[in-house]
Design an enzyme around this catalytic site. Sequence first.
Site, PDB file in Angstrom:
ATOM      1  N   ARG A   1       1.329 -13.095 -11.110  1.00  0.00           N
ATOM      2  CA  ARG A   1       2.219 -13.993 -11.630  1.00  0.00           C
ATOM      3  C   ARG A   1       2.450 -14.431 -13.089  1.00  0.00           C
ATOM      4  O   ARG A   1       3.230 -14.850 -13.672  1.00  0.00           O
ATOM      5  CB  ARG A   1       1.774 -15.421 -10.619  1.00  0.00           C
TER       6      ARG A   1
ATOM      7  N   SER B   1       3.732 -16.189   4.419  1.00  0.00           N
ATOM      8  CA  SER B   1       3.452 -15.192   3.533  1.00  0.00           C
ATOM      9  C   SER B   1       3.828 -15.905   2.135  1.00  0.00           C
ATOM     10  O   SER B   1       5.006 -16.275   1.878  1.00  0.00           O
ATOM     11  CB  SER B   1       4.706 -14.102   3.886  1.00  0.00           C
TER      12      SER B   1
ATOM     13  N   ASP C   1      -6.506 -10.996   3.242  1.00  0.00           N
ATOM     14  CA  ASP C   1      -6.922  -9.654   2.543  1.00  0.00           C
ATOM     15  C   ASP C   1      -8.231  -9.452   2.793  1.00  0.00           C
ATOM     16  O   ASP C   1      -8.855  -8.255   2.565  1.00  0.00           O
ATOM     17  CB  ASP C   1      -6.522  -9.493   1.089  1.00  0.00           C
TER      18      ASP C   1
ATOM     19  N   ARG D   1      -8.338  -1.577   0.362  1.00  0.00           N
ATOM     20  CA  ARG D   1      -9.215  -2.789   0.916  1.00  0.00           C
ATOM     21  C   ARG D   1      -9.858  -1.880   2.099  1.00  0.00           C
ATOM     22  O   ARG D   1     -10.829  -2.228   2.332  1.00  0.00           O
ATOM     23  CB  ARG D   1      -8.581  -3.772   1.392  1.00  0.00           C
TER      24      ARG D   1
HETATM   25  C1  S3P Z   1      -0.342 -11.771  -1.871  1.00  0.00           C
HETATM   26  C2  S3P Z   1      -0.069 -12.385  -0.628  1.00  0.00           C
HETATM   27  C3  S3P Z   1      -0.585 -11.715   0.668  1.00  0.00           C
HETATM   28  C4  S3P Z   1      -1.572 -10.692   0.352  1.00  0.00           C
HETATM   29  C5  S3P Z   1      -1.213  -9.910  -1.001  1.00  0.00           C
HETATM   30  C6  S3P Z   1      -1.057 -10.593  -2.165  1.00  0.00           C
HETATM   31  C7  S3P Z   1       0.296 -12.269  -2.949  1.00  0.00           C
HETATM   32  O1  S3P Z   1       0.505 -10.967   1.234  1.00  0.00           O
HETATM   33  O2  S3P Z   1      -1.879  -9.916   1.316  1.00  0.00           O
HETATM   34  O3  S3P Z   1      -2.378  -8.891  -1.037  1.00  0.00           O
HETATM   35  O4  S3P Z   1       0.099 -12.417  -4.169  1.00  0.00           O
HETATM   36  O5  S3P Z   1       1.451 -13.317  -3.007  1.00  0.00           O
HETATM   37  P1  S3P Z   1       1.749 -12.039   2.160  1.00  0.00           P
HETATM   38  O6  S3P Z   1       2.043 -12.968   1.379  1.00  0.00           O
HETATM   39  O7  S3P Z   1       2.913 -10.953   2.419  1.00  0.00           O
HETATM   40  O8  S3P Z   1       0.517 -12.243   3.363  1.00  0.00           O
END
Ligand code: S3P
Length: 426
Positions: free
Chosen positions: A24, A164, A312, A385
Site C-alpha cells: 500500500r 476481504s 494468513d 506460508r
Molecule cells: C491481504 C488481504 C488478505 C490476505 C493477503 C493480504 C491484503 O486477503 O490473505 O495475504 O494485503 O489486503 P483477502 O483480503 O483476500 O482475505
Amino acid sequence: MKFSRTACLKGEIAVPGDKSISHRSVMLGALAEGTTQIRGFLSGADCLSTIACFSEMGISIEQKEDLVLVHGNGLRGLKKPAKVLDCGNSGTTTRLISGILAAQEFDVTLTGDASIQKRPMKRIIEPLSQMGARIESLAGNGCAPLHITGTALRGIHYHTPVASAQVKSAILLAGLYAQGETAVTEPYVSRNHTELMLSAFGADIRTQGTTARVYPGRPLRAQAVTVPGDISSAAFFIAAALIVPGSEILIKSVGVNPTRDGILRVCRSMGADVTLLNRTDGPGEPTADLLVRSGSLKGCVIEGALIPTLIDELPVIAVLACFADGETVIRDAAELKVKESNRIAAMTEGLRAMGADAAETEDGMIIRGGQPLHGAVIDSRNDHRIAMSFAVASLAADGETTIRDADCVDISYPEFYADLRRLTRS
Ligand code: S3P
C-alpha cells in the site's frame, strides 16, 4: 530442503516489514504528490511485483539500503505501460491495482503466475463493474489475465459477501476517482491498512463499524511511512517457540493492529505464554515486542469475526493445534481454499503425513492435538506460508522432514530459513 528437530529456540529477532502495508505504501506513494519515503519496506517478491508494475507506469522508485523512495505523480500521473503488467504471485497487487487501473485514461492487461491465473477475480470485477469499470477476464473464467479499459467511475455502496481487505481496498481505491461517495460494508472487518494509510495521505475516508466510505476530490500528499514488522511472519516464530520445549524468544517491533492480531487472541485462548512489551499506539499502525515462552497449550475454537484477523496465520495455527491438548476447530475459513494454494488441503494432508490427527472440513479443519509428529516429505505447493508452517512443525517432530520447493518463501520472507537457523539451538 531438509529440516529436523531442534533442542530449543532462544534469542531476539526482528521480522521483515509487513507485506500488506509495504504494497500500500508503494501504491499510495505512486498516486501522491511528492516523494514518499518508506522505511522497513518488505523486499519480498510480492512487493517487488508492485514496484515493477508502478515503475512500468512511469513512477520513479528508488530502492536504497533501508529506504524506498517513491516519486509520486499524483492521482492522474500514471502512464500507459508499454507491456503487460506482471503481478507475479501477488493477489494484493492484482486486486488493488485493478481498482486504480479501472479509472485511468488508458487500457492495460495484467496477469501473474500460474497460481494467480487460478485465483478468483470476479470478487473485484463484480463491484468495480457496478462502478462502471470495464474489466474482461481474457480466458473467460473470472481469473487473470485481465484486460482493463480505464473509464469514468461512479460511487456505489457495496456489501461484500466475504470479509476481504483486497476486495475492500480495490473498491476504495477506485472510489478515489469515482463520482460521489463510495462505500463498502463487510460481514466482518478485514485488515484496515488501506483506510489508515489513505487517511494519513490526506484522503477523505471515514469508517464506522464494518463500513468504510471514501470521497473523491482531495489530492494525496507524500508521507514518510515506517512499515512495522509483519505479524504474519512473526507468527511462524511465535508458533515455533511455543511448541519446542525450553524456548524463549523476543520478536521486536511487530505490527499489532487489532484487525491483524487474531493470532495473539488465539494464543491467549490456548493458554500460551505470549507477552506484549513496549507497545506503541497510533496514530497509524500500533507495534509491540512479543516475548514468547514455550508451555502447555489447549485446543480452542476459531471462527466468525476472528477469522479475517488471522486468515494468513491459520496454516501455522494448525501446527500449533497439533501440540495442544484436546481439539481445535477452525470454521468459517473457506477463504483458505482460494489463497496461494488450497491451504486447508495443504495443511491437513501434510500434517497427516507427519502423523497428526487433522481432518479437512467444508470451511476449515478439526485437529486433535497430542499425536507425536514425525518427519515426512511435504509438498509446499509453491505456497510460502505452507513451506514456513511445515518448517516450524519439523522443529518438534522426530526424524527428518523434506519440504519441496522450499524457496517459495521468497514471496514474503526471503531470509526466513537463515533467521530460523539463528534462533534454533542444537
Ligand atoms: C491481504 C488481504 C488478505 C490476505 C493477503 C493480504 C491484503 O486477503 O490473505 O495475504 O494485503 O489486503 P483477502 O483480503 O483476500 O482475505
